[in-house]
Design a protein around this motif. Structure first.
Motif, mmCIF file in Angstrom:
data_model
loop_
_atom_site.group_PDB
_atom_site.id
_atom_site.type_symbol
_atom_site.label_atom_id
_atom_site.label_comp_id
_atom_site.label_asym_id
_atom_site.label_seq_id
_atom_site.Cartn_x
_atom_site.Cartn_y
_atom_site.Cartn_z
ATOM 1 N N GLY A 127 0.948 -1.403 0.280
ATOM 2 C CA GLY A 127 0.381 0.346 -0.408
ATOM 3 C C GLY A 127 0.848 1.405 -0.146
ATOM 4 O O GLY A 127 0.431 2.309 -0.636
ATOM 5 N N LEU A 128 1.803 1.470 0.607
ATOM 6 C CA LEU A 128 1.871 2.586 0.781
ATOM 7 C C LEU A 128 3.490 2.408 -1.028
ATOM 8 O O LEU A 128 3.762 3.664 -1.362
ATOM 9 N N ARG A 129 3.415 1.158 -1.311
ATOM 10 C CA ARG A 129 4.547 1.867 -2.649
ATOM 11 C C ARG A 129 3.771 2.495 -3.811
ATOM 12 O O ARG A 129 4.313 3.238 -4.341
ATOM 13 N N ARG A 130 2.284 2.009 -3.359
ATOM 14 C CA ARG A 130 1.902 2.104 -4.206
ATOM 15 C C ARG A 130 1.312 3.607 -4.614
ATOM 16 O O ARG A 130 0.422 4.349 -5.548
ATOM 17 N N THR A 131 0.638 3.811 -2.957
ATOM 18 C CA THR A 131 0.149 4.899 -3.086
ATOM 19 C C THR A 131 1.322 6.043 -3.284
ATOM 20 O O THR A 131 1.129 7.159 -3.476
ATOM 21 N N GLU A 133 4.070 5.827 -6.275
ATOM 22 C CA GLU A 133 3.260 6.170 -7.200
ATOM 23 C C GLU A 133 1.952 7.188 -7.464
ATOM 24 O O GLU A 133 1.822 8.211 -8.947
ATOM 25 N N LEU A 134 1.125 6.775 -7.009
ATOM 26 C CA LEU A 134 -0.669 7.373 -7.452
ATOM 27 C C LEU A 134 -0.075 9.038 -6.916
ATOM 28 O O LEU A 134 -1.018 9.498 -7.637
ATOM 29 N N LEU A 135 -0.082 9.585 -5.886
ATOM 30 C CA LEU A 135 -0.201 10.482 -5.416
ATOM 31 C C LEU A 135 1.171 11.430 -6.087
ATOM 32 O O LEU A 135 1.582 12.678 -6.563
ATOM 33 N N ARG A 136 2.679 10.696 -6.754
ATOM 34 C CA ARG A 136 3.159 11.312 -7.321
ATOM 35 C C ARG A 136 3.341 12.724 -8.133
ATOM 36 O O ARG A 136 1.690 11.960 -9.057
ATOM 37 N N GLY A 137 2.998 13.943 -7.663
ATOM 38 C CA GLY A 137 2.923 14.765 -8.802
ATOM 39 C C GLY A 137 1.781 15.378 -8.714
ATOM 40 O O GLY A 137 1.024 16.326 -8.955
ATOM 41 N N PHE A 143 1.161 13.464 3.564
ATOM 42 C CA PHE A 143 1.454 12.659 4.965
ATOM 43 C C PHE A 143 1.309 11.799 5.016
ATOM 44 O O PHE A 143 0.233 11.564 5.338
ATOM 45 N N TRP A 144 2.411 10.699 5.210
ATOM 46 C CA TRP A 144 2.235 9.341 5.408
ATOM 47 C C TRP A 144 1.402 9.373 7.330
ATOM 48 O O TRP A 144 2.367 9.499 7.897
ATOM 49 N N VAL A 189 10.216 0.856 3.076
ATOM 50 C CA VAL A 189 9.852 1.711 2.294
ATOM 51 C C VAL A 189 9.976 2.778 2.177
ATOM 52 O O VAL A 189 10.178 3.548 1.093
ATOM 53 N N TYR A 190 9.227 3.386 2.882
ATOM 54 C CA TYR A 190 9.499 4.924 3.146
ATOM 55 C C TYR A 190 10.129 5.332 2.989
ATOM 56 O O TYR A 190 10.561 6.287 2.576
ATOM 57 N N ALA A 191 11.658 5.306 3.840
ATOM 58 C CA ALA A 191 12.491 5.691 3.853
ATOM 59 C C ALA A 191 13.216 6.178 2.362
ATOM 60 O O ALA A 191 14.172 7.484 1.954
ATOM 61 N N GLU A 192 13.070 5.383 1.399
ATOM 62 C CA GLU A 192 13.074 5.607 0.196
ATOM 63 C C GLU A 192 12.779 6.935 -0.449
ATOM 64 O O GLU A 192 12.947 7.580 -1.949
ATOM 65 N N HIS A 193 11.412 7.333 -0.091
ATOM 66 C CA HIS A 193 10.301 8.128 -0.235
ATOM 67 C C HIS A 193 10.388 9.527 0.379
ATOM 68 O O HIS A 193 10.029 10.110 0.801
#
Length: 333
Positions: A127-131, A133-137, A143-144, A189-193
């Motif tokens: 869910g974090l990884r897909r979210t 992607e979906l919200l980028r831009g 805020f997570w 995964v969060y650390a990547e973003h």
């Protein structure tokens, strides 16, 4: 220290605003207008954010616009938890943002988005990884929610609690770090973003996790934080010491601070979700906090009352009666 000020939290959600007292949200609008005006008087350049709506509802936003509330804010915020509570699929995030863009030209921030690990920690990773992607831009700020799991002994801020069934228990599993302090797989995964997605973390009064949270956020490379300053807490003993300690600890981050929670003795009903009897009392609290932690962008601290009155006479009551009003409120508590 403060990047933006948010006026309430999920005000169209019955767990956070009592719609039985304010069924058309006109009282909420009065709070937003008063607070937005007061914040602008103290710091004219600070962005004011309408409390993140949950559910995401363009009809509610139009109602707030009809009441004049959008004139007192600069940003509209939304919250979404499609894998836990919302009745729409994760892939619908772009459509939900577009629904709000269709009814306002203000910037849209996603000030809470999250996925619980209640069912399986692998679901949170996905869910974090897909979210991301979906919200980028699609949103200027994301805020997570959240860094820490909510301790089960503390209870969640929701109106019906255990009667909500599994929906209630999901509140306790939205963190990236378990209650025992160990990391979940989604933390990596969060650390990547972390550079693009901030963290939303509520801190309870004198929360013992504050320093640990700051250490984790710095380690992760988080730049932006959203948290709250509770109006109700401001009447507790040593409240200012706690506020100072919290804001000092977060000084290295860009902070979106949320003002909410009505003191029981100032509400129409004696509950933190109630509208205040006097919306200006909420505005005074917001102005006090901004004055203390965000200062003023255009008025020198040494400027005297006479010069201020000459420069901005229409703001004179907000600037000069605030201390007297706050003293009277605390005396009545």
């Amino acid at each position: 220290m403060i990047e933006a000020a948010m006026l309430w939290n999920e005000p169209n959600n019955k767990s956070h605003w009592d719609a039985t007292v304010d069924p058309d949200w006109s009282m909420l609008a009065a709070h937003v207008i008063a607070a937005g005006t007061a914040i602008r008087a103290v710091n004219p350049s600070l962005p004011r954010v309408l409390g993140g709506m949950s559910p995401i509802d363009p009809h509610w936003l139009r109602r707030m616009e009809a009441h004049g509330a959008l004139e007192a804010v600069d940003v509209v915020a939304v919250h979404g938890f499609p894998l836990d509570w919302n009745l729409w699929p994760l892939a619908a995030w772009p459509d939900k943002i577009a629904e709000i863009q269709a009814v306002t030209d203000k910037p849209i921030w996603v000030t809470e988005v999250g996925v619980s690990s209640f069912g399986d920690e692998a679901v949170q990773v996905f869910g974090l990884r897909r979210t991301a992607e979906l919200l980028r831009g699609r949103a200027e700020r994301v805020f997570w929610y959240s860094l820490f799991d909510l301790p089960t002994s503390w209870g969640a801020e929701t109106r019906h609690r255990e009667a909500e069934g599994s929906s209630y228990y999901r509140h306790f599993y939205l963190g990236l770090i378990r209650e025992d302090g160990t990391a979940k797989p989604a933390l990596d995964v969060y650390a990547e973003h972390a550079a693009e997605i901030g963290l939303m973390q509520w801190f309870h009064f004198h929360d013992p996790r504050l320093e640990e949270a700051v250490a984790w956020m710095k380690r992760l490379g988080t730049r932006r934080i959203r948290t709250g300053l509770s109006w109700a807490d401001s009447f507790r003993e040593n409240a200012v010491d706690w506020f100072d300690r919290k804001m000092e600890a977060l000084a290295d981050f860009d902070v979106t601070v949320t003002f909410c929670f009505t003191p029981a003795h100032l509400g129409i009903e004696p509950h933190h979700t109630s509208p205040a009897r006097d919306p200006q009392a909420f505005a005074d609290f917001c102005a006090w906090m901004i004055d203390r932690y965000a200062g003023t962008a255009t008025i020198a601290p040494s400027t005297g009352p006479a010069a201020l009155a000459a420069a901005q006479p229409e703001l004179n009551p907000l600037l000069f009666n605030r201390d007297e009003r706050l003293a009277a409120e605390r005396k009545s508590a």
